[in-house]
Design an enzyme around this catalytic site. Structure first.
Site, PDB file in Angstrom:
ATOM      1  N   ARG A  88       0.834  -1.197   0.000  1.00 60.94           N
ATOM      2  CA  ARG A  88       0.000   0.000   0.000  1.00 60.94           C
ATOM      3  C   ARG A  88       0.872   1.251   0.000  1.00 60.94           C
ATOM      4  O   ARG A  88       0.557   2.252  -0.628  1.00 60.94           O
ATOM      5  CB  ARG A  88      -0.884   0.024   1.238  1.00 60.94           C
ATOM      6  CG  ARG A  88      -1.962  -1.041   1.252  1.00 60.94           C
ATOM      7  CD  ARG A  88      -2.805  -0.892   2.493  1.00 60.94           C
ATOM      8  NE  ARG A  88      -3.871  -1.863   2.544  1.00 60.94           N
ATOM      9  CZ  ARG A  88      -3.759  -3.054   3.106  1.00 60.94           C
ATOM     10  NH1 ARG A  88      -2.626  -3.430   3.659  1.00 60.94           N
ATOM     11  NH2 ARG A  88      -4.781  -3.884   3.117  1.00 60.94           N
ATOM     12  N   ARG A 151     -11.958  -8.576   9.282  1.00 61.37           N
ATOM     13  CA  ARG A 151     -11.185  -9.774   8.914  1.00 61.37           C
ATOM     14  C   ARG A 151     -10.730 -10.518  10.174  1.00 61.37           C
ATOM     15  O   ARG A 151     -10.792 -11.757  10.243  1.00 61.37           O
ATOM     16  CB  ARG A 151      -9.947  -9.362   8.103  1.00 61.37           C
ATOM     17  CG  ARG A 151     -10.289  -8.967   6.683  1.00 61.37           C
ATOM     18  CD  ARG A 151      -9.074  -8.461   5.933  1.00 61.37           C
ATOM     19  NE  ARG A 151      -9.388  -8.267   4.524  1.00 61.37           N
ATOM     20  CZ  ARG A 151      -8.830  -7.345   3.748  1.00 61.37           C
ATOM     21  NH1 ARG A 151      -7.914  -6.527   4.231  1.00 61.37           N
ATOM     22  NH2 ARG A 151      -9.174  -7.258   2.484  1.00 61.37           N
ATOM     23  N   HIS A 175      -3.544   0.962   8.452  1.00 60.64           N
ATOM     24  CA  HIS A 175      -4.198  -0.049   7.614  1.00 60.64           C
ATOM     25  C   HIS A 175      -3.091  -0.563   6.684  1.00 60.64           C
ATOM     26  O   HIS A 175      -2.838   0.000   5.625  1.00 60.64           O
ATOM     27  CB  HIS A 175      -5.341   0.589   6.807  1.00 60.64           C
ATOM     28  CG  HIS A 175      -5.894  -0.319   5.728  1.00 60.64           C
ATOM     29  ND1 HIS A 175      -6.483  -1.535   5.988  1.00 60.64           N
ATOM     30  CD2 HIS A 175      -5.934  -0.186   4.379  1.00 60.64           C
ATOM     31  CE1 HIS A 175      -6.864  -2.093   4.862  1.00 60.64           C
ATOM     32  NE2 HIS A 175      -6.539  -1.297   3.862  1.00 60.64           N
TER      33      HIS A 175
HETATM   34  P1  NAD Z   1      -9.976   0.581  -9.452  1.00 57.52           P
HETATM   35  O1  NAD Z   1      -8.769   0.821 -10.291  1.00 57.52           O
HETATM   36  O2  NAD Z   1     -10.949  -0.456  -9.845  1.00 57.52           O
HETATM   37  O3  NAD Z   1     -10.798   1.947  -9.290  1.00 57.52           O
HETATM   38  C1  NAD Z   1     -10.207   3.185  -9.105  1.00 57.52           C
HETATM   39  C2  NAD Z   1     -10.984   4.154  -9.956  1.00 57.52           C
HETATM   40  O4  NAD Z   1     -10.505   5.477  -9.691  1.00 57.52           O
HETATM   41  C3  NAD Z   1     -10.809   3.917 -11.456  1.00 57.52           C
HETATM   42  O5  NAD Z   1     -12.071   3.661 -12.044  1.00 57.52           O
HETATM   43  C4  NAD Z   1     -10.171   5.195 -11.961  1.00 57.52           C
HETATM   44  O6  NAD Z   1     -10.582   5.568 -13.263  1.00 57.52           O
HETATM   45  C5  NAD Z   1     -10.644   6.184 -10.912  1.00 57.52           C
HETATM   46  N1  NAD Z   1      -9.868   7.431 -10.856  1.00 57.52           N
HETATM   47  C6  NAD Z   1      -8.543   7.616 -10.990  1.00 57.52           C
HETATM   48  N2  NAD Z   1      -8.252   8.925 -10.906  1.00 57.52           N
HETATM   49  C7  NAD Z   1      -9.416   9.582 -10.689  1.00 57.52           C
HETATM   50  C8  NAD Z   1      -9.774  10.938 -10.520  1.00 57.52           C
HETATM   51  N3  NAD Z   1      -8.849  11.901 -10.550  1.00 57.52           N
HETATM   52  N4  NAD Z   1     -11.069  11.239 -10.324  1.00 57.52           N
HETATM   53  C9  NAD Z   1     -12.024  10.274 -10.321  1.00 57.52           C
HETATM   54  N5  NAD Z   1     -11.737   8.961 -10.483  1.00 57.52           N
HETATM   55  C10 NAD Z   1     -10.457   8.630 -10.667  1.00 57.52           C
HETATM   56  O7  NAD Z   1      -9.418   0.323  -7.988  1.00 57.52           O
HETATM   57  P2  NAD Z   1     -10.241  -0.299  -6.782  1.00 57.52           P
HETATM   58  O8  NAD Z   1      -9.957  -1.751  -6.693  1.00 57.52           O
HETATM   59  O9  NAD Z   1     -11.641   0.202  -6.832  1.00 57.52           O
HETATM   60  O10 NAD Z   1      -9.492   0.376  -5.546  1.00 57.52           O
HETATM   61  C11 NAD Z   1      -9.664   1.765  -5.304  1.00 57.52           C
HETATM   62  C12 NAD Z   1      -8.824   2.181  -4.111  1.00 57.52           C
HETATM   63  O11 NAD Z   1      -9.334   1.592  -2.928  1.00 57.52           O
HETATM   64  C13 NAD Z   1      -7.361   1.727  -4.205  1.00 57.52           C
HETATM   65  O12 NAD Z   1      -6.536   2.751  -3.695  1.00 57.52           O
HETATM   66  C14 NAD Z   1      -7.327   0.519  -3.294  1.00 57.52           C
HETATM   67  O13 NAD Z   1      -6.032   0.239  -2.795  1.00 57.52           O
HETATM   68  C15 NAD Z   1      -8.267   0.983  -2.221  1.00 57.52           C
HETATM   69  N6  NAD Z   1      -8.785  -0.059  -1.328  1.00 57.52           N
HETATM   70  C16 NAD Z   1      -8.879   0.293  -0.020  1.00 57.52           C
HETATM   71  C17 NAD Z   1      -9.337  -0.623   0.893  1.00 57.52           C
HETATM   72  C18 NAD Z   1      -9.418  -0.227   2.353  1.00 57.52           C
HETATM   73  O14 NAD Z   1      -9.774  -1.030   3.231  1.00 57.52           O
HETATM   74  N7  NAD Z   1      -9.095   1.020   2.684  1.00 57.52           N
HETATM   75  C19 NAD Z   1      -9.728  -1.911   0.481  1.00 57.52           C
HETATM   76  C20 NAD Z   1      -9.665  -2.211  -0.876  1.00 57.52           C
HETATM   77  C21 NAD Z   1      -9.182  -1.275  -1.780  1.00 57.52           C
END
Ligand code: NAD
Length: 314
Positions: A88, A151, A175
């Site tokens: 991360r 989890r 996290h």
């Molecule tokens: P993903 O790539 O499927 O989705 C990310 C989206 O963000 C994409 O559709 C992309 O086009 C969009 N994006 C990029 N720049 C942008 C902008 N400037 N404005 C608007 N949209 C924009 O990724 P994902 O699997 O959905 O994961 C998203 C985030 O969530 C990642 O950073 C991932 O690590 C995080 N995540 C966090 C947790 C948690 O517990 N905190 C758990 C899972 C995933």
């Protein structure tokens, strides 16, 4: 009348699945999906909207930052998720510029909103959101270790064959890799884990606690290595946070929030059990920690603090 308007920035796996979970739970009157990939946001909004006959009335649309105006809650899931093998923390530099661009615009459109950050590395990006929004800290928080705590409970639940909802346990800190379990206060039916293990004689071999924490820490990698992303449990975490906010529950969740001296930690976002309601974070709870737990929490804070210092924030 309050509409419970939620804007979800990023309509990827996490954003769209969170929208689905929120819609299915009937928590929002309006959901706006914003993504740089406008076609993706439009398609997700259409797909979700077409389930209208099966859920409470909700307007779901794709839009731009203009359309997020007057949101009650802005959920940020935009960004670049970790590739297999990438931590991360390694993706931080890719995501900070996105936040620098969108957060001030979002804050200007919804000056009274709450911000819930989910994008990783969530603790640092929540801090970035706090800085670039100019909002008071209690209105800016991250999903933090809400997912990790779930989890943890689910692994303990399988281990001891008891319902996860009857286990009181927390994962706190970053996290990510330096997170820790609060074994000192973990309780099942009011019993500590050693007391509970005594009831089950053969179930608690030496080192099982380390093994369980290891499973929690590696859970995301295990899934990402197989399917490339995680979406369901994180979306349910988001749904639970939204429910606590709009229900003004004053629920206790391990959200990433700004430490201002608690446990000797200052000017960094990380997770501890917090009271959350419609006003945002009401309080970080100083739960009892063992000496090694406190030093592990402080270590986690120092890992994050170092990254904040090195991050290209100006
Ligand atoms: P993903 O790539 O499927 O989705 C990310 C989206 O963000 C994409 O559709 C992309 O086009 C969009 N994006 C990029 N720049 C942008 C902008 N400037 N404005 C608007 N949209 C924009 O990724 P994902 O699997 O959905 O994961 C998203 C985030 O969530 C990642 O950073 C991932 O690590 C995080 N995540 C966090 C947790 C948690 O517990 N905190 C758990 C899972 C995933």
């Amino acid at each position: 009348m309050k509409t419970n308007k939620i804007s979800i920035i990023g309509a990827g796996f996490v954003g769209s699945t969170s929208a689905f979970a929120i819609m299915d739970a009937g928590l929002a009157g309006e959901i706006v999906l914003v993504d740089v990939n406008a076609e993706k946001a439009i398609a997700e909004a259409m797909d979700l909207s077409q389930g209208a006959a099966f859920v409470k009335s909700v307007t779901i649309k794709a839009g731009t930052i203009e359309d997020t105006a007057d949101s009650d809650l802005i959920i940020i899931t935009a960004g670049i998720g970790p590739k297999p093998g990438e931590t991360r923390l390694e993706i931080l530099n890719k995501n900070i510029p996105i936040f620098k661009d969108i957060v001030p615009q979002l804050a200007a459109k919804s000056p009274d909103s709450l911000f819930l950050v989910v994008s990783n590395p969530v603790d640092i990006l929540t801090y970035v959101t706090y800085k670039y929004s100019g909002f008071p800290a209690h209105r800016v928080f991250g999903s933090g270790t809400v997912l990790d705590t779930s989890r943890f409970k689910s692994i303990l639940s399988q281990r001891f064959s008891v319902d996860a909802r009857n286990i009181h346990a927390y994962i706190i800190g970053e996290h990510g890799d330096s997170e820790l379990a609060t074994w000192e206060t973990t309780k099942i039916a009011g019993m500590s884990i050693p007391e509970f293990c005594d009831q089950l004689s053969d179930r608690c071999e030496l080192g099982f606690q380390d093994h369980i924490l290891d499973q929690v820490r590696h859970a995301a990698y295990e899934i990402i290595n197989r399917k490339g992303y995680t979406n369901y449990a994180v979306a349910l975490s988001v749904r639970r946070i939204v429910e606590a906010i709009f229900g003004n529950e004053h629920a206790i969740l391990t959200l990433s929030s700004l430490f201002t001296g608690e446990e000797g930690i200052k000017d960094v976002y990380l997770s501890m059990p917090c009271i959350i309601g419609s006003e945002g974070i009401r309080q970080i709870l100083p739960i009892p920690l063992g000496t090694s737990e406190l030093s592990a929490l402080q270590h986690s804070a120092s890992v994050l603090k170092k990254l904040i210092e090195e991050a290209p924030l100006d």
